[in-house]
Design an enzyme around this catalytic site. Sequence first.
Site, PDB file in Angstrom:
ATOM      1  CB  CYS A 159       3.150  37.224  -2.871  1.00 22.91           C
ATOM      2  SG  CYS A 159       2.683  36.436  -4.703  1.00 22.91           S
ATOM      3  CG  ASP A 185       0.910  38.791  -9.118  1.00 27.02           C
ATOM      4  OD1 ASP A 185       1.627  38.249  -9.092  1.00 27.02           O
ATOM      5  OD2 ASP A 185      -0.213  38.236  -9.084  1.00 27.02           O
ATOM      6  CG  HIS A 204      -4.583  37.351 -10.273  1.00 26.89           C
ATOM      7  ND1 HIS A 204      -4.605  35.972 -10.487  1.00 26.89           N
ATOM      8  CD2 HIS A 204      -3.334  37.801  -9.512  1.00 26.89           C
ATOM      9  CE1 HIS A 204      -3.314  35.433 -10.231  1.00 26.89           C
ATOM     10  NE2 HIS A 204      -2.662  36.391  -9.890  1.00 26.89           N
ATOM     11  CE  LYS A 242       5.239  39.255  -6.687  1.00 32.07           C
ATOM     12  NZ  LYS A 242       3.993  38.388  -7.010  1.00 32.07           N
ATOM     13  CG  HIS A 297       0.505  34.268 -15.956  1.00 31.55           C
ATOM     14  ND1 HIS A 297       0.314  33.903 -14.646  1.00 31.55           N
ATOM     15  CD2 HIS A 297       1.517  34.806 -15.974  1.00 31.55           C
ATOM     16  CE1 HIS A 297       1.497  33.481 -14.204  1.00 31.55           C
ATOM     17  NE2 HIS A 297       2.263  34.224 -15.023  1.00 31.55           N
ATOM     18  CG  ASP A 347       2.188  41.002  -5.183  1.00 31.00           C
ATOM     19  OD1 ASP A 347       2.936  41.729  -5.565  1.00 31.00           O
ATOM     20  OD2 ASP A 347       2.072  39.852  -5.389  1.00 31.00           O
ATOM     21  CG  HIS A 373      -0.135  37.660 -13.614  1.00 30.73           C
ATOM     22  ND1 HIS A 373       0.958  37.004 -13.380  1.00 30.73           N
ATOM     23  CD2 HIS A 373      -0.952  37.347 -12.467  1.00 30.73           C
ATOM     24  CE1 HIS A 373       1.074  36.520 -12.075  1.00 30.73           C
ATOM     25  NE2 HIS A 373      -0.127  36.681 -11.539  1.00 30.73           N
TER      26      HIS A 373
HETATM   27  C1  VGL Z   1      -0.637  36.011  -5.209  1.00 32.44           C
HETATM   28  C2  VGL Z   1      -1.784  34.337  -6.015  1.00 32.44           C
HETATM   29  C3  VGL Z   1      -1.402  34.377  -7.136  1.00 32.44           C
HETATM   30  C4  VGL Z   1      -0.060  36.932  -3.998  1.00 32.44           C
HETATM   31  C5  VGL Z   1      -0.301  36.370  -6.550  1.00 32.44           C
HETATM   32  O1  VGL Z   1       0.420  38.054  -4.193  1.00 32.44           O
HETATM   33  O2  VGL Z   1       0.065  36.363  -3.089  1.00 32.44           O
HETATM   34  N1  VGL Z   1      -1.329  34.839  -4.927  1.00 32.44           N
HETATM   35  N2  VGL Z   1      -0.601  35.747  -7.591  1.00 32.44           N
HETATM   36 ZN    ZN Z   2      -0.345  36.128  -9.561  1.00 30.90          ZN
END
Ligand code: VGL
Ligand code: ZN
Length: 219
Positions: free
Chosen positions: A155, A50, A85, A110, A56, A12, A52
């Site tokens: 993550c 990430d 996000h 994901k 979401h 990410d 979404h």
């Molecule tokens: C993440 C919060 C929400 C991450 C992703 O990549 O750590 N944290 N979505």
């Molecule tokens: Zn996320």
Amino acid sequence: MMGPHDLLLVVDVQNDFCPGGNLPVADGDQVVPVINRLLPQFRNVVLTQDWHPLDHASFASMHPGKSPYDTIGMPYGEQTLWPDHCIQGSDGAAFHPDLETDGALAVIRKGMNASVDSYSAFTENDRSTPTGLGGLLGALHIQRVFLVGLAFDFCVGWSATDARAHGYEAIVIEDATRPVDLPGTVDAAREAFRDAGVAVTVSREVRGGGAVGKGRPSG
Ligand code: VGL
Ligand code: ZN
């Protein structure tokens, strides 16, 4: 150079997790040069993204009266709520422009299911839906997973403990990560690493080509 059974999992490294993004991680962009220096050591590199949908369920905006960083009960358990996000196709969901992505053999997206979040790159937060990464790593005969990226306490951390659950050695390269750092989340991640047998190292050790993790010579 790492071996054919080693994988670098770059988690990410997206604009929304960097300063100026929608869910900024302090100094998140500073992982980019560290990761770029590690990449040539690995023949197997997988990126995660990430990714979404607009609606979401992890977005506080979907829950009237709730604010980002509140928690909410989901059918699969407690879920932290986040600012909107990494919306599919948005600039915030794009990789940091300086991240060298060309050599990666796959990108695992994901968090695409509107009703389930996915911190781990292996399994969604319902703890049952696979992302496909486990199958890919099995087909590649991976034995050791090195983890870098954002965020250390979400993550990256969940992916590291899940890598252990899938039977891999897991090594977090800490200076190539940064945490979201909500109250208690960094300590919780370190405790989870101890419980699961996730090793933590620094990029200098990896680039030096020395053994890391279990079996590292002492002295
Ligand atoms: C993440 C919060 C929400 C991450 C992703 O990549 O750590 N944290 N979505
Ligand atoms: Zn996320």
